[in-house]
Design a protein around this motif. Structure first.
Motif, PDB file in Angstrom:
ATOM      1  N   VAL A   1       0.852  -1.201   0.000  1.00  0.00           N
ATOM      2  CA  VAL A   1       0.000   0.000   0.000  1.00  0.00           C
ATOM      3  C   VAL A   1       0.882   1.244   0.000  1.00  0.00           C
ATOM      4  O   VAL A   1       0.636   2.197  -0.753  1.00  0.00           O
ATOM      5  N   ALA A   2       1.930   1.244   0.821  1.00  0.00           N
ATOM      6  CA  ALA A   2       2.813   2.411   0.881  1.00  0.00           C
ATOM      7  C   ALA A   2       3.431   2.676  -0.486  1.00  0.00           C
ATOM      8  O   ALA A   2       3.395   3.801  -0.991  1.00  0.00           O
TER       9      ALA A   2
ATOM     10  N   LYS B   1       3.758   6.136  -5.210  1.00  0.00           N
ATOM     11  CA  LYS B   1       3.733   6.329  -6.660  1.00  0.00           C
ATOM     12  C   LYS B   1       2.601   7.285  -7.056  1.00  0.00           C
ATOM     13  O   LYS B   1       2.776   8.149  -7.909  1.00  0.00           O
ATOM     14  N   ALA B   2       1.456   7.149  -6.408  1.00  0.00           N
ATOM     15  CA  ALA B   2       0.290   7.957  -6.798  1.00  0.00           C
ATOM     16  C   ALA B   2       0.366   9.386  -6.269  1.00  0.00           C
ATOM     17  O   ALA B   2       0.089  10.342  -6.993  1.00  0.00           O
ATOM     18  N   ILE B   3       0.728   9.558  -5.001  1.00  0.00           N
ATOM     19  CA  ILE B   3       0.610  10.896  -4.391  1.00  0.00           C
ATOM     20  C   ILE B   3       1.880  11.373  -3.695  1.00  0.00           C
ATOM     21  O   ILE B   3       1.879  12.435  -3.055  1.00  0.00           O
ATOM     22  N   GLY B   4       2.962  10.597  -3.789  1.00  0.00           N
ATOM     23  CA  GLY B   4       4.265  11.028  -3.257  1.00  0.00           C
ATOM     24  C   GLY B   4       4.202  11.460  -1.806  1.00  0.00           C
ATOM     25  O   GLY B   4       3.774  10.713  -0.929  1.00  0.00           O
ATOM     26  N   LYS B   5       4.609  12.705  -1.551  1.00  0.00           N
ATOM     27  CA  LYS B   5       4.752  13.178  -0.164  1.00  0.00           C
ATOM     28  C   LYS B   5       3.425  13.506   0.508  1.00  0.00           C
ATOM     29  O   LYS B   5       3.402  13.864   1.690  1.00  0.00           O
TER      30      LYS B   5
ATOM     31  N   ASP C   1      14.928   6.107   2.334  1.00  0.00           N
ATOM     32  CA  ASP C   1      16.129   6.330   1.520  1.00  0.00           C
ATOM     33  C   ASP C   1      15.894   6.053   0.039  1.00  0.00           C
ATOM     34  O   ASP C   1      16.308   6.823  -0.810  1.00  0.00           O
ATOM     35  N   GLN C   2      15.227   4.918  -0.270  1.00  0.00           N
ATOM     36  CA  GLN C   2      15.090   4.567  -1.693  1.00  0.00           C
ATOM     37  C   GLN C   2      13.855   5.180  -2.337  1.00  0.00           C
ATOM     38  O   GLN C   2      13.894   5.600  -3.478  1.00  0.00           O
ATOM     39  N   MET C   3      12.740   5.225  -1.619  1.00  0.00           N
ATOM     40  CA  MET C   3      11.506   5.720  -2.254  1.00  0.00           C
ATOM     41  C   MET C   3      11.201   7.164  -1.875  1.00  0.00           C
ATOM     42  O   MET C   3      10.181   7.714  -2.298  1.00  0.00           O
TER      43      MET C   3
ATOM     44  N   GLY D   1       8.614  -2.311  -7.333  1.00  0.00           N
ATOM     45  CA  GLY D   1      10.040  -2.190  -7.022  1.00  0.00           C
ATOM     46  C   GLY D   1      10.412  -2.529  -5.594  1.00  0.00           C
ATOM     47  O   GLY D   1      11.535  -2.251  -5.164  1.00  0.00           O
ATOM     48  N   LEU D   2       9.498  -3.136  -4.839  1.00  0.00           N
ATOM     49  CA  LEU D   2       9.863  -3.518  -3.468  1.00  0.00           C
ATOM     50  C   LEU D   2      10.800  -4.732  -3.503  1.00  0.00           C
ATOM     51  O   LEU D   2      10.668  -5.591  -4.379  1.00  0.00           O
ATOM     52  N   PRO D   3      11.731  -4.821  -2.540  1.00  0.00           N
ATOM     53  CA  PRO D   3      12.658  -5.961  -2.542  1.00  0.00           C
ATOM     54  C   PRO D   3      11.950  -7.282  -2.249  1.00  0.00           C
ATOM     55  O   PRO D   3      10.956  -7.305  -1.503  1.00  0.00           O
TER      56      PRO D   3
END
Ligand code: XMP
Length: 326
Positions: free
Chosen positions: A52-53, A58-62, A88-90, A193-195
């Motif tokens: 979900v995060a 991706k949809a609404i960022g910050k 850090d990554q997203m 793109g999640l590990p």
């Protein structure tokens, strides 16, 4: 149409292409629902809340605010992984709450398993509410509800998980995964793109290591659970058992036995290893781990984990034992 019912003609998401289609449809839908408002999410680092995060980032960022509560009962490296992947990554808006002392103080001296679960659940909601109240302008609450949660519990993702919906926070819900099955959620997560370590991880109870540190939780035994669990996971990964065995973990009971180390008598705790296979967690069989591997893991645990002088392997299927010990 009931929005909590999966349409009969909805295609099973079983490929990256279908996952991409789902992600772009959901992105549009989320944008039209939340517009320029802020959304809050309790991010445990489990599969559902992580997917979900990633979708909302991706949809609404910050505009998404993730709150990760470290209750001290997570596995080794989990809070760090949440921070690494999401902050850090997203580049997510992530509030990290170190609530370890708070939870362990509340749990001190409590030995009844149901009481422990209740305390963990209630404290989680309290911490989350406090954080939510510090934030301005939140109008939505995102939840990692998935279709089995809806089928099993009338739409309330609280039956088994720590941290149901806080009652006095009157937010509108954003539940983009609510019509998906677990395997579909994993493909969507991978596509976002999640590990793999996050998307394909084994089930982990909401009360975490709290139900594996038997009886009243103490910091020394909790650390022994965390360290022995990390060794078990490392050895299972090295020996090709990760992803093959459904669930595996260690338990530390609250009694000691006599041992001997470097010619000196010890009086220390045992570690119990549990490794089971199941389809639906209603029944389970024990994994047939090779004796060599069990001996190697025993050596590592007794040498590397403080306060442990004995290791046992639980051979009991479900029934008559449950998977967890509490
Ligand atoms: P049992 O021990 O009942 O476990 O055979 C079946 C499955 O459920 C998980 N489990 C829990 N999950 N909160 C959770 O979110 C809990 O309190 C809880 N208790 C058990 C357990 O890990 C197994 O996968």
């Amino acid at each position: 149409m009931d929005s909590n019912k999966r349409p009969e003609n909805m295609a099973r998401i079983d490929s990256i292409e279908l996952a991409q289609k789902f992600i772009s449809e959901q992105t549009e839908q989320i944008l039209s629902q939340v517009k320029d408002k802020k959304v809050l999410l309790a991010l445990s680092g489990g599969v559902d809340s992580s997917v979900v995060a990633a979708l909302l980032i991706k949809a609404i960022g910050k505009q998404l605010v993730c709150v990760h509560v470290n209750h001290g009962l997570l596995r080794k490296g989990e809070p760090e992984q949440v921070i690494r992947v999401f902050r850090d990554q997203m580049d997510a808006n992530l509030v990290y709450v170190d609530a370890v002392d708070r939870f362990l103080n509340k749990l001190a001296g409590v030995s009844d398993p149901e009481q422990k679960r209740k305390i963990i659940g209630a404290e989680f909601i309290r911490v989350f509410e406090e954080e939510a109240k510090k934030l301005e302008g939140i109008e939505f609450l995102a939840q990692g509800t998935i279709y089995p949660d809806i089928i099993e519990s009338d739409g309330v993702k609280a039956h088994h998980n720590v941290g149901g919906l806080p009652d006095d926070l009157k937010f509108s819900l954003v539940e983009p995964l609510k019509l998906l099955y677990k395997d579909e959620v994993r493909i969507v997560g991978k596509t976002l793109g999640l590990p793999d370590a996050m998307v394909y991880r084994q089930p982990f109870p909401g009360p975490g290591l709290g139900v594996r540190c038997l009886g009243a939780i103490t910091r020394d035994r909790l650390e022994a659970v965390r360290e022995s669990d990390a060794i078990l996971r490392e050895e299972f990964a090295k020996n090709g058992l990760e992803g093959k065995v459904w669930q595996y973990f260690t338990v530390v009971p609250d009694f000691k036995s006599v041992g001997v180390k470097n010619g000196k008598r010890t009086f220390a705790y045992p570690v119990i290893i549990r490794a089971v296979n199941t389809v639906d967690a209603m029944t389970a069989t024990v994994e047939n781990i090779s004796f060599d591997l069990l001996q190697h893991i025993t050596n590592r645990i007794t040498n590397e984990v403080e306060g442990i002088n004995r290791v046992m392997y639980d051979l009991t299927p479900k029934p008559c034992a449950t998977i967890e010990w509490e």
